[in-house]
Design a protein around this motif. Structure first.
Motif, PDB file in Angstrom:
ATOM      1  N   LYS A  34      31.070 -81.218  57.564  1.00 48.58           N
ATOM      2  CA  LYS A  34      29.892 -80.981  56.743  1.00 48.58           C
ATOM      3  C   LYS A  34      29.031 -79.963  57.480  1.00 48.58           C
ATOM      4  CE  LYS A  34      29.590 -85.439  54.453  1.00 48.58           C
ATOM      5  NZ  LYS A  34      28.793 -86.640  54.251  1.00 48.58           N
ATOM      6  N   ILE A  35      28.686 -78.910  56.780  1.00 52.33           N
ATOM      7  CA  ILE A  35      27.921 -77.845  57.420  1.00 52.33           C
ATOM      8  C   ILE A  35      26.477 -78.308  57.644  1.00 52.33           C
ATOM      9  CG2 ILE A  35      26.908 -75.549  56.959  1.00 52.33           C
ATOM     10  CD1 ILE A  35      29.796 -75.398  57.861  1.00 52.33           C
ATOM     11  N   GLU A  89      23.410 -76.865  66.609  1.00 55.92           N
ATOM     12  CA  GLU A  89      24.426 -77.022  65.566  1.00 55.92           C
ATOM     13  C   GLU A  89      23.979 -76.406  64.237  1.00 55.92           C
ATOM     14  OE1 GLU A  89      27.549 -78.530  65.821  1.00 55.92           O
ATOM     15  OE2 GLU A  89      27.077 -78.332  67.955  1.00 55.92           O
ATOM     16  N   ASN A  91      22.757 -73.690  61.972  1.00 56.95           N
ATOM     17  CA  ASN A  91      22.728 -72.229  61.977  1.00 56.95           C
ATOM     18  C   ASN A  91      22.135 -71.628  60.710  1.00 56.95           C
ATOM     19  OD1 ASN A  91      24.098 -72.063  64.503  1.00 56.95           O
ATOM     20  ND2 ASN A  91      25.969 -72.631  63.424  1.00 56.95           N
ATOM     21  N   LEU A  92      21.903 -72.477  59.721  1.00 60.49           N
ATOM     22  CA  LEU A  92      21.303 -71.993  58.473  1.00 60.49           C
ATOM     23  C   LEU A  92      20.109 -72.876  58.131  1.00 60.49           C
ATOM     24  CD1 LEU A  92      24.518 -71.438  56.356  1.00 60.49           C
ATOM     25  CD2 LEU A  92      22.941 -69.648  57.007  1.00 60.49           C
ATOM     26  N   ASP A 109      19.403 -67.077  58.557  1.00 58.96           N
ATOM     27  CA  ASP A 109      20.509 -67.229  59.496  1.00 58.96           C
ATOM     28  C   ASP A 109      19.883 -67.410  60.870  1.00 58.96           C
ATOM     29  OD1 ASP A 109      22.604 -66.978  61.202  1.00 58.96           O
ATOM     30  OD2 ASP A 109      23.242 -65.000  60.538  1.00 58.96           O
ATOM     31  N   LEU A 111      21.279 -67.886  63.738  1.00 65.77           N
ATOM     32  CA  LEU A 111      22.003 -67.255  64.850  1.00 65.77           C
ATOM     33  C   LEU A 111      21.398 -65.882  65.160  1.00 65.77           C
ATOM     34  CD1 LEU A 111      25.735 -67.992  63.989  1.00 65.77           C
ATOM     35  CD2 LEU A 111      24.581 -68.698  66.054  1.00 65.77           C
ATOM     36  N   MET A 112      21.118 -65.156  64.101  1.00 66.93           N
ATOM     37  CA  MET A 112      20.607 -63.794  64.264  1.00 66.93           C
ATOM     38  C   MET A 112      19.109 -63.694  63.959  1.00 66.93           C
ATOM     39  SD  MET A 112      23.411 -62.170  65.003  1.00 66.93           S
ATOM     40  CE  MET A 112      23.086 -60.452  64.703  1.00 66.93           C
ATOM     41  N   ILE A 116      18.563 -64.101  54.839  1.00 65.13           N
ATOM     42  CA  ILE A 116      19.718 -63.771  54.004  1.00 65.13           C
ATOM     43  C   ILE A 116      19.281 -63.529  52.560  1.00 65.13           C
ATOM     44  CG2 ILE A 116      21.947 -64.612  53.141  1.00 65.13           C
ATOM     45  CD1 ILE A 116      22.041 -66.342  55.756  1.00 65.13           C
ATOM     46  N   ALA A 142      23.606 -68.849  46.879  1.00 63.93           N
ATOM     47  CA  ALA A 142      23.416 -68.059  48.098  1.00 63.93           C
ATOM     48  C   ALA A 142      24.109 -68.703  49.287  1.00 63.93           C
ATOM     49  CB  ALA A 142      21.932 -67.924  48.384  1.00 63.93           C
ATOM     50  N   LEU A 143      24.154 -70.018  49.266  1.00 65.42           N
ATOM     51  CA  LEU A 143      24.693 -70.776  50.400  1.00 65.42           C
ATOM     52  C   LEU A 143      26.208 -70.935  50.328  1.00 65.42           C
ATOM     53  CD1 LEU A 143      23.201 -72.262  52.730  1.00 65.42           C
ATOM     54  CD2 LEU A 143      23.353 -74.321  51.367  1.00 65.42           C
ATOM     55  N   MET A 144      26.708 -71.345  49.149  1.00 68.00           N
ATOM     56  CA  MET A 144      28.122 -71.703  49.029  1.00 68.00           C
ATOM     57  C   MET A 144      28.935 -70.755  48.147  1.00 68.00           C
ATOM     58  SD  MET A 144      28.119 -74.273  51.017  1.00 68.00           S
ATOM     59  CE  MET A 144      29.711 -75.011  50.843  1.00 68.00           C
ATOM     60  N   GLY A 145      28.293 -69.791  47.562  1.00 72.73           N
ATOM     61  CA  GLY A 145      29.032 -68.798  46.776  1.00 72.73           C
ATOM     62  C   GLY A 145      29.489 -69.284  45.413  1.00 72.73           C
TER      63      GLY A 145
ATOM     64  N   PRO B 231      33.238 -75.434  56.165  1.00 75.20           N
ATOM     65  CA  PRO B 231      32.773 -76.522  55.299  1.00 75.20           C
ATOM     66  C   PRO B 231      33.902 -77.188  54.521  1.00 75.20           C
ATOM     67  CG  PRO B 231      31.627 -74.463  54.812  1.00 75.20           C
ATOM     68  CD  PRO B 231      32.682 -74.143  55.781  1.00 75.20           C
ATOM     69  N   VAL B 232      33.690 -78.425  54.181  1.00 74.21           N
ATOM     70  CA  VAL B 232      34.670 -79.191  53.392  1.00 74.21           C
ATOM     71  C   VAL B 232      34.719 -78.609  51.972  1.00 74.21           C
ATOM     72  CG1 VAL B 232      35.320 -81.531  52.688  1.00 74.21           C
ATOM     73  CG2 VAL B 232      33.780 -81.205  54.611  1.00 74.21           C
ATOM     74  N   ILE B 234      36.214 -75.977  50.564  1.00 75.46           N
ATOM     75  CA  ILE B 234      36.250 -74.533  50.277  1.00 75.46           C
ATOM     76  C   ILE B 234      37.691 -74.176  49.876  1.00 75.46           C
ATOM     77  CG2 ILE B 234      35.969 -72.231  51.310  1.00 75.46           C
ATOM     78  CD1 ILE B 234      33.294 -73.599  51.027  1.00 75.46           C
ATOM     79  N   GLY B 262      32.257 -64.323  51.129  1.00 75.81           N
ATOM     80  CA  GLY B 262      31.436 -64.538  49.936  1.00 75.81           C
ATOM     81  C   GLY B 262      30.684 -65.853  49.992  1.00 75.81           C
ATOM     82  N   ILE B 263      30.936 -66.613  51.057  1.00 74.12           N
ATOM     83  CA  ILE B 263      30.247 -67.893  51.236  1.00 74.12           C
ATOM     84  C   ILE B 263      29.486 -67.825  52.560  1.00 74.12           C
ATOM     85  CG2 ILE B 263      30.558 -70.390  51.484  1.00 74.12           C
ATOM     86  CD1 ILE B 263      33.205 -69.984  49.911  1.00 74.12           C
ATOM     87  N   VAL B 264      28.188 -67.835  52.469  1.00 79.15           N
ATOM     88  CA  VAL B 264      27.357 -67.673  53.664  1.00 79.15           C
ATOM     89  C   VAL B 264      27.648 -68.777  54.680  1.00 79.15           C
ATOM     90  CG1 VAL B 264      24.976 -67.733  54.489  1.00 79.15           C
ATOM     91  CG2 VAL B 264      25.536 -66.442  52.452  1.00 79.15           C
ATOM     92  N   ALA B 265      27.784 -70.001  54.177  1.00 81.72           N
ATOM     93  CA  ALA B 265      28.017 -71.140  55.075  1.00 81.72           C
ATOM     94  C   ALA B 265      29.327 -70.961  55.850  1.00 81.72           C
ATOM     95  CB  ALA B 265      28.062 -72.430  54.272  1.00 81.72           C
ATOM     96  N   THR B 268      28.920 -68.117  58.478  1.00 81.74           N
ATOM     97  CA  THR B 268      28.071 -68.572  59.590  1.00 81.74           C
ATOM     98  C   THR B 268      28.827 -69.533  60.501  1.00 81.74           C
ATOM     99  OG1 THR B 268      26.247 -68.411  58.039  1.00 81.74           O
ATOM    100  CG2 THR B 268      25.776 -69.487  60.113  1.00 81.74           C
ATOM    101  N   ARG B 271      31.116 -67.454  62.643  1.00 75.98           N
ATOM    102  CA  ARG B 271      30.413 -66.750  63.719  1.00 75.98           C
ATOM    103  C   ARG B 271      29.945 -67.723  64.797  1.00 75.98           C
ATOM    104  NH1 ARG B 271      26.162 -64.517  60.591  1.00 75.98           N
ATOM    105  NH2 ARG B 271      25.020 -64.296  62.512  1.00 75.98           N
ATOM    106  N   LYS B 276      30.632 -69.829  70.453  1.00 72.39           N
ATOM    107  CA  LYS B 276      30.861 -70.960  71.359  1.00 72.39           C
ATOM    108  C   LYS B 276      32.136 -70.783  72.190  1.00 72.39           C
ATOM    109  CE  LYS B 276      28.707 -74.396  68.377  1.00 72.39           C
ATOM    110  NZ  LYS B 276      29.015 -75.410  67.373  1.00 72.39           N
TER     111      LYS B 276
END
Lengths: 435, 294
Positions: A34-35, A89, A91-92, A109, A111-112, A116, A142-145, B231-232, B234, B262-265, B268, B271, B276
């Protein structure tokens, strides 16, 4: 000399660039997770803001793909502060702030430390839940496309028992709930059986069509979101299950005025500019549960040829029929334009199971297994969920299957007897009962 | 051209005679020419420049890799280019491969000859039977005699089979255990031999440069896979390409998404995993392109 030196320097740089070799490696993921995502409410902490953030957290976590952590801060002065809000952990992060007449969201984001995407949702006297759903609908792509359907609603029938003339009589009401079954509201409550609700697909004008039992027939009724009802079709027998084309101008529905149930096509004639109604099917079987695939094709259930219900696709112009299922007892097709798939129920080992048919590859896939009959599937607006009626013994509940993760969950309580679920499209405006 | 070299100031600065001046002119001209050619070459080559690719089919995950030491690289099939890197493949030298191939051929030939001889025996036996059958038709008493013979022979065989069993009964239990142990050891040895045997039907030939890159790829894969958790739920065909600058200490100093999924999550998480990761020494201070897929 300077020119020679500069020439030599350029040569050296060029050679160094050429000699560094870049490698390309392909790596496959061995595990998923899970992100972790952060939600930050920037501003004064109040009940409205808290309500919105809590609902948004639930929405983002609903698919089971994200794990959301929430923070409340009064203000952020430097970008360097962003990283300190969450652990390494995360990053978004989604930053939400309340401005005069709108809520503004920004996806960062971490990390940077880079933004976004950003957007806003107007307050417009909307409930906190609806604002949260609207925020989720904007953030999710925007997050998952993929498209979100957090603002969509689920209509379903609920059976109740009422005492009339010293007898307990079963009635069916129509209820409308949020996409996850929360916030249920009673929509149609008349002393009869109201069944098979279906949503109109005009996104600017939410309408619900359903069938009502009368003493002589089952009539087709339309209702707006302010409970104003109007009878659409009242022939003898059954008047049921309307399906609308993508442009909303053509309707196909079932009538059983001639004996068995047949499909009828209602459209506006180009020459006379008047609405016409034509019979599509001419057989001695029952033709039910139509659903538009595209402007020219309709999928429906027919038992004329095999005496066992099978799913057919008909070309409306040529009236040619093509059977797409073989064997078993198949019913309730539902089409999803996003993934070009048809969901339907099929009898397997004594229980109805959900199947999907890919219209482009013509490949059938079983989606569910196990005990309990899964019937009347309906695709969510985003194409990631199928809601259906789950019958186990005498109990019937509305369940939701997540196509992405394969997980199933009930969205109605265990005590209620609920059937005929139908997912709405994402309407532009939420008026009446939807607000 | 190069008139500035003939200027009086330059002459006075270097104090050059005509000959030296000519050589200086020549050197500068050659250097300038090289520079121009190099720039032209780099401009033209940019279009054709391709990353060094390691992608080996997942089909060959357990395949045998045969190293051809005199070749840099051998063109892999197009199918292989799409897919992932090797994991458990075994690498053998070309000579060892040829030896094993020869051994297998010999074994095959031996087997074939055995099969042939057996077939010949069967054919002979059949022909003998046919010959014997003909008089049998004439004289019906002979077959009875034959049956008796066969029965006697079968009885003898049964007795012969029972003999070692009877002998075994007489052998003490300690010896029995030893025999069982020996058998187990032999079985294990046979299994090891089988495991060590290369799969010579599923062979991929690689050059020494390819082998090196495959080894590096394996190391990078091992390093990255521990941290890469997308992510789960996809889609399986989703992938993104990240350009990573590996610093001198083996850490990613910059991870830039070149081709987004095309998926930001997803991007990320890819990256984050690369930041790491501690990369193997072979790619320190280099830029590598990593395709992270499902």
């Amino acid at each position: 000399m300077k020119i020679i030196k500069s020439c030599l320097y350029v040569c050296f740089v060029w050679i160094s660039v050429i000699t560094t070799s870049d490698l390309q490696v392909a790596i496959q993921a061995q595990q998923t997770q899970k992100i972790p995502i952060g939600i930050v409410y920037v501003g004064k902490k109040n009940s409205a803001g808290k309500g919105i953030i809590e609902r948004l957290q639930k929405d983002i976590q609903y698919s089971g793909q994200c794990q959301v952590a929430v923070r409340y801060v009064s203000s952020i002065k430097k970008t360097s502060e962003l990283k300190k809000l969450f652990s390494d952990e995360v990053n978004l992060a989604i930053f939400i702030s309340s401005e005069d007449s709108q809520y503004v969201w920004r996806l960062y984001d971490l990390l940077m430390i880079d933004m976004i995407q950003a957007g806003k949702v107007a307050k417009k006297n909307q409930s906190n839940q609806l604002i949260a759903h609207r925020l989720a609908d904007q953030v999710w792509p925007a997050l998952m496309g993929t498209q979100g359907s957090f603002c969509s609603k689920v209509a379903y029938c609920k059976q109740i028992w009422k005492r009339k003339f010293n007898h307990e009589k079963p009635y069916k009401q129509i209820w409308i709930a949020d996409f996850d079954g929360s916030n249920p509201k009673l929509f149609i409550d008349i002393p009869t059986v109201s069944l098979a609700p279906r949503w109109g697909n005009n996104e600017s004008c939410p309408l619900l069509f359903y069938s009502e039992n009368t003493l002589s027939n089952v009539q087709l009724v339309m209702s707006n979101m302010f409970h104003k009802r109007q009878v659409m079709c009242c022939f003898d027998g059954l008047n049921m299950q309307p399906t609308f084309s993508a442009d909303g101008k053509e309707v196909v529905f079932c009538l059983s005025k001639d004996g068995s149930s047949q499909l009828y096509h209602s459209y506006v004639d180009a020459l006379s500019k008047k609405r016409k109604c034509e019979r599509l099917t001419h057989n001695d079987g029952n033709n039910i549960a139509p659903c538009f695939i595209d402007q020219d094709h309709v999928a429906f259930v027919c038992d004329a040829q095999t005496r066992r219900p099978q799913i057919y696709i008909m070309n409306i112009a040529t009236r040619s029929m093509k059977k797409i299922t073989d064997g078993g007892y198949c019913a309730c097709p539902a089409y999803c334009p996003i993934n070009n798939k048809l969901a339907y129920s099929k009898m397997v080992d004594g229980a109805m199971q959900l199947f999907e048919y890919n219209c482009s590859t013509r490949y059938h896939r079983q989606l569910t297994q196990g005990y309990g009959s899964k019937e009347e599937p309906s695709w969510s607006a985003c194409g990631n969920y199928i809601i259906f009626g789950m019958n186990e013994g005498l109990q019937s509940r509305i369940a939701q299957l997540n196509i992405l993760t394969g997980k199933m969950r009930y969205i109605t309580p265990s005590g209620d007897h609920c059937t005929y679920p139908s997912c709405s499209p994402v309407y532009q405006e939420h008026i009446g009962i939807l607000a | 051209m190069l008139r500035w070299l003939q200027s009086d100031q330059l002459k006075s600065l270097f104090r050059l005679n005509k000959r030296q001046q000519f050589f200086l002119q020549l050197c500068v001209f050659v250097l300038f020419g090289h520079f121009i050619v190099a720039i032209l070459f780099s401009c033209l080559y940019q279009g054709y420049h391709d990353h060094e690719k390691f992608m080996v089919s997942s089909k060959y995950q357990s395949a045998t890799l045969v190293l051809c030491p005199l070749k840099k690289r051998i063109n892999l099939n197009q199918k292989n280019q799409k897919q992932t890197a090797i994991k458990d493949s075994k690498v053998i030298d070309y000579q060892a491969y040829q030896k094993q191939l020869a051994e297998q051929k010999e074994k095959l030939l031996a087997k074939k000859s055995e099969v042939k001889s057996a077939e010949q025996k069967i054919v002979k036996a059949q022909t003998k039977k046919d010959i014997k059958k003909e008089p049998v038709i004439k004289n019906k008493q002979k077959p009875e005699l034959k049956i008796v013979d066969v029965e006697v022979a079968s009885k003898k065989e049964v007795q012969a089979q029972n003999l070692p069993a009877q002998a075994a009964k007489k052998v003490p239990e300690s010896k029995k255990e030893e025999v069982v142990k020996k058998e187990l050891v032999e079985e294990k040895a046979a299994e090891e031999v089988l495991q060590n045997q290369m799969n010579l039907q599923d062979v991929e030939f690689v050059g020494y440069e390819q082998l090196d890159s495959l080894m590096i790829e394996r190391l990078i894969q091992q390093a990255v896979q521990t941290f890469f958790k997308p992510p789960v739920g996809i889609a399986k065909d989703i992938s993104c390409e990240v350009l990573v600058d590996v610093s001198k200490d083996g850490r990613a100093s910059l991870a830039k998404v070149v081709r987004s999924s095309g998926i930001v999550a997803y991007d990320t998480s890819a990256r984050a995993a690369l930041y790491k990761t501690e990369f193997p020494k072979e790619v320190w201070n280099k830029t590598i392109s990593i395709v992270l897929g499902q």
